[in-house]
Design a protein around this motif. Structure first.
Motif, PDB file in Angstrom:
ATOM      1  N   LEU A   1       2.793  35.592  11.792  1.00 44.32           N
ATOM      2  CA  LEU A   1       2.502  36.265  10.525  1.00 44.32           C
ATOM      3  C   LEU A   1       3.653  37.181  10.124  1.00 44.32           C
ATOM      4  O   LEU A   1       3.499  38.044   9.254  1.00 44.32           O
ATOM      5  N   ARG A   2       4.809  36.972  10.742  1.00 44.54           N
ATOM      6  CA  ARG A   2       5.987  37.790  10.428  1.00 44.54           C
ATOM      7  C   ARG A   2       6.310  37.702   8.936  1.00 44.54           C
ATOM      8  O   ARG A   2       6.248  36.626   8.345  1.00 44.54           O
ATOM      9  N   PHE A   3       6.624  38.839   8.345  1.00 44.78           N
ATOM     10  CA  PHE A   3       6.911  39.014   6.925  1.00 44.78           C
ATOM     11  C   PHE A   3       5.672  38.854   6.046  1.00 44.78           C
ATOM     12  O   PHE A   3       5.783  38.653   4.839  1.00 44.78           O
ATOM     13  N   GLY A   4       4.500  38.975   6.665  1.00 47.92           N
ATOM     14  CA  GLY A   4       3.274  39.018   5.872  1.00 47.92           C
ATOM     15  C   GLY A   4       3.240  40.280   5.027  1.00 47.92           C
ATOM     16  O   GLY A   4       3.654  41.356   5.473  1.00 47.92           O
ATOM     17  N   ASP A   5       2.731  40.167   3.814  1.00 53.90           N
ATOM     18  CA  ASP A   5       2.733  41.295   2.869  1.00 53.90           C
ATOM     19  C   ASP A   5       1.301  41.658   2.512  1.00 53.90           C
ATOM     20  O   ASP A   5       0.636  42.411   3.204  1.00 53.90           O
ATOM     21  N   GLY A   6       0.791  41.132   1.405  1.00 58.05           N
ATOM     22  CA  GLY A   6      -0.561  41.469   0.977  1.00 58.05           C
ATOM     23  C   GLY A   6      -1.623  40.682   1.723  1.00 58.05           C
ATOM     24  O   GLY A   6      -1.399  39.561   2.180  1.00 58.05           O
ATOM     25  N   LEU A   7      -2.822  41.274   1.859  1.00 59.68           N
ATOM     26  CA  LEU A   7      -3.979  40.610   2.462  1.00 59.68           C
ATOM     27  C   LEU A   7      -5.092  40.484   1.431  1.00 59.68           C
ATOM     28  O   LEU A   7      -5.239  41.332   0.553  1.00 59.68           O
ATOM     29  N   GLU A   8      -5.872  39.415   1.570  1.00 58.08           N
ATOM     30  CA  GLU A   8      -7.065  39.245   0.734  1.00 58.08           C
ATOM     31  C   GLU A   8      -8.177  38.696   1.608  1.00 58.08           C
ATOM     32  O   GLU A   8      -8.014  37.667   2.288  1.00 58.08           O
ATOM     33  N   LEU A   9      -9.323  39.392   1.618  1.00 56.80           N
ATOM     34  CA  LEU A   9     -10.473  38.956   2.406  1.00 56.80           C
ATOM     35  C   LEU A   9     -11.246  37.907   1.614  1.00 56.80           C
ATOM     36  O   LEU A   9     -11.772  38.190   0.542  1.00 56.80           O
TER      37      LEU A   9
ATOM     38  N   ARG B   1     -10.924  30.425  -6.278  1.00 59.38           N
ATOM     39  CA  ARG B   1      -9.572  29.889  -6.098  1.00 59.38           C
ATOM     40  C   ARG B   1      -8.599  31.032  -5.822  1.00 59.38           C
ATOM     41  O   ARG B   1      -8.617  32.052  -6.513  1.00 59.38           O
ATOM     42  N   VAL B   2      -7.754  30.846  -4.813  1.00 54.55           N
ATOM     43  CA  VAL B   2      -6.787  31.869  -4.424  1.00 54.55           C
ATOM     44  C   VAL B   2      -5.534  31.745  -5.280  1.00 54.55           C
ATOM     45  O   VAL B   2      -4.980  30.650  -5.442  1.00 54.55           O
ATOM     46  N   TYR B   3      -5.071  32.880  -5.817  1.00 58.15           N
ATOM     47  CA  TYR B   3      -3.824  32.905  -6.589  1.00 58.15           C
ATOM     48  C   TYR B   3      -2.857  33.898  -5.949  1.00 58.15           C
ATOM     49  O   TYR B   3      -3.248  34.997  -5.549  1.00 58.15           O
ATOM     50  N   LEU B   4      -1.594  33.482  -5.880  1.00 57.85           N
ATOM     51  CA  LEU B   4      -0.544  34.291  -5.276  1.00 57.85           C
ATOM     52  C   LEU B   4       0.312  34.940  -6.350  1.00 57.85           C
ATOM     53  O   LEU B   4       0.783  34.270  -7.271  1.00 57.85           O
ATOM     54  N   ASN B   5       0.520  36.242  -6.203  1.00 59.97           N
ATOM     55  CA  ASN B   5       1.411  36.962  -7.101  1.00 59.97           C
ATOM     56  C   ASN B   5       2.838  36.888  -6.568  1.00 59.97           C
ATOM     57  O   ASN B   5       3.086  37.070  -5.386  1.00 59.97           O
ATOM     58  N   HIS B   6       3.788  36.591  -7.470  1.00 61.86           N
ATOM     59  CA  HIS B   6       5.204  36.566  -7.125  1.00 61.86           C
ATOM     60  C   HIS B   6       5.880  37.774  -7.756  1.00 61.86           C
ATOM     61  O   HIS B   6       5.682  38.057  -8.947  1.00 61.86           O
ATOM     62  N   ILE B   7       6.685  38.486  -6.970  1.00 63.82           N
ATOM     63  CA  ILE B   7       7.241  39.760  -7.420  1.00 63.82           C
ATOM     64  C   ILE B   7       8.168  39.617  -8.617  1.00 63.82           C
ATOM     65  O   ILE B   7       8.077  40.358  -9.588  1.00 63.82           O
TER      66      ILE B   7
ATOM     67  N   SER C   1       3.917  38.402  -2.848  1.00 64.33           N
ATOM     68  CA  SER C   1       3.604  39.742  -2.342  1.00 64.33           C
ATOM     69  C   SER C   1       2.112  40.035  -2.220  1.00 64.33           C
ATOM     70  O   SER C   1       1.733  40.958  -1.498  1.00 64.33           O
ATOM     71  N   SER C   2       1.259  39.310  -2.927  1.00 61.94           N
ATOM     72  CA  SER C   2      -0.173  39.603  -2.838  1.00 61.94           C
ATOM     73  C   SER C   2      -0.973  38.367  -3.206  1.00 61.94           C
ATOM     74  O   SER C   2      -0.458  37.409  -3.774  1.00 61.94           O
ATOM     75  N   ALA C   3      -2.265  38.429  -2.863  1.00 67.67           N
ATOM     76  CA  ALA C   3      -3.184  37.330  -3.164  1.00 67.67           C
ATOM     77  C   ALA C   3      -4.448  37.889  -3.792  1.00 67.67           C
ATOM     78  O   ALA C   3      -4.822  39.042  -3.555  1.00 67.67           O
ATOM     79  N   THR C   4      -5.099  37.077  -4.605  1.00 69.64           N
ATOM     80  CA  THR C   4      -6.375  37.461  -5.203  1.00 69.64           C
ATOM     81  C   THR C   4      -7.221  36.209  -5.378  1.00 69.64           C
ATOM     82  O   THR C   4      -6.703  35.089  -5.286  1.00 69.64           O
ATOM     83  N   VAL C   5      -8.505  36.405  -5.624  1.00 71.03           N
ATOM     84  CA  VAL C   5      -9.421  35.265  -5.772  1.00 71.03           C
ATOM     85  C   VAL C   5     -10.031  35.291  -7.161  1.00 71.03           C
ATOM     86  O   VAL C   5     -10.623  36.293  -7.579  1.00 71.03           O
ATOM     87  N   LYS C   6      -9.882  34.184  -7.870  1.00 72.61           N
ATOM     88  CA  LYS C   6     -10.491  34.005  -9.184  1.00 72.61           C
ATOM     89  C   LYS C   6     -11.416  32.805  -9.118  1.00 72.61           C
ATOM     90  O   LYS C   6     -10.978  31.681  -8.947  1.00 72.61           O
TER      91      LYS C   6
END
Length: 327
Positions: free
Chosen positions: A247-255, A305-311, A297-302
């Motif tokens: 999990l090296r360089f892991g950034d945001g978490l989403e449960l 469905r999981v969506y990833l944010n790109h910086i 950098s982060s994840a969210t659920v809509k």
């Protein structure tokens, strides 16, 4: 033609060829069509640290890494590029970055980690009413000492207490529902051997409904469980034994559920599962959008469905993307 002239022309030509390689690579990455669904939006800034789906407001909320603030992106039925609308831009926080955000649905508010991006001399937690965008409180976490800090991400428990990770000083601030700094969670486990492993320390954080926190240490990839139910929290920090991948360089978490989390990382994001209350866990899925130049950098659920944010945004219109992750 003199050898000197030829040498000069050849060196210039070689420089142009070499410099064109990364540019051509970036262009190819930008032109590549992701295999999953994408929300694209035009922005007022180049850097957006975190995005979270607001299911009640039917919008994505995004934090402004450059200059601070919060915006919204409202999806449409069409596939057109969406527009970002600024919701918050506090004058007294100008120059600081808005980073991790979390929606406290029960109290109809948004919690935002705020930090001095370059100097690491100021960290705070801001809370805003989701309906009026009135600031409810600003809890200063640092700023009166020489110690460098960096408020990076935030989680909220059932009582409304917020937990803010410090990516610089390897600690977690606890702020109560009214914006009062209660205490700081520390542990020797938060500092990993080797200075290079602590360049970016504690980062993504989520609250688990069973009464504990899960936190990622970015540069080492360590995942921690912090029990909030038993006495001195600093003595309740354990390392989750993760198998099946780093999990090296892991950034945001989403449960995603009590047994699943997404670890959003710069090159690829991973699905991590546990069947024993997060004493141990395993990497069970991987996803890469292919947009490594934009940095996830982060994840969210809509809607499941999981969506990833790109910086990073690109182009004159600063186009950003939220990419669906399929594990």
């Amino acid at each position: 033609m003199s050898p000197t002239f030829c040498s000069g022309r050849c060196s210039a030509a070689l420089f142009l060829v070499i410099s064109a390689v990364p540019i051509a690579y970036l262009i190819s990455l930008e032109l590549a069509v992701p295999s999953t669904h994408v929300f694209s939006y035009q922005s007022s800034g180049f850097f957006r640290e975190c995005a979270k789906w607001d299911d009640v407001g039917r919008r994505f909320l995004v934090s402004f890494m450059d200059g601070g603030g919060v915006g919204e992106i409202v999806p449409k039925d069409s596939e057109d590029v969406l527009e970002e609308v600024t919701l918050v831009k506090d004058v007294d926080l100008a120059g600081n970055a808005s980073l991790g955000i979390v929606i406290d649905r029960v109290r109809n508010r948004l919690l935002v980690a705020v930090a001095d991006l370059l100097g690491n001399r100021y960290s705070a937690l801001a809370a805003y009413d989701l309906s009026t965008w009135r600031r409810l409180f600003l809890a200063e976490l640092s700023g009166h000492s020489n110690e460098k800090t960096f408020a990076d991400d935030v989680a909220v428990d059932e009582q409304g207490n917020a937990y803010v990770t410090d990516a610089k000083a390897s600690q977690i601030w606890k702020v109560d529902v009214n914006g009062k700094l209660v205490n700081t969670i520390t542990s020797p486990l938060f500092t990993r051997p080797g200075w290079y492993n602590n360049l970016v320390a504690l980062n993504g954080i989520v609250y688990h409904p069973d009464g504990f926190l899960i936190v990622i240490h970015t540069f080492s990839g360590y995942l921690y469980k912090i029990d909030l139910t038993n006495g001195d929290v600093s003595n309740q920090v354990t390392v989750i034994d993760v198998s099946g991948g780093t999990l090296r360089f892991g950034d945001g978490l989403e449960l995603l559920s009590p047994t699943k989390i997404v670890v959003a990382g710069s090159s690829s994001s991973k699905l991590v599962e546990s069947s024993d209350g997060w004493r141990t866990a395993s990497v069970t899925g991987w996803f890469s959008s292919g947009m490594v130049h934009r940095l996830v950098s982060s994840a969210t659920v809509k809607e499941g469905r999981v969506y990833l944010n790109h910086i990073v945004g690109f182009g004159s219109k600063k186009k950003h993307v939220l990419v669906e992750a399929v594990f």
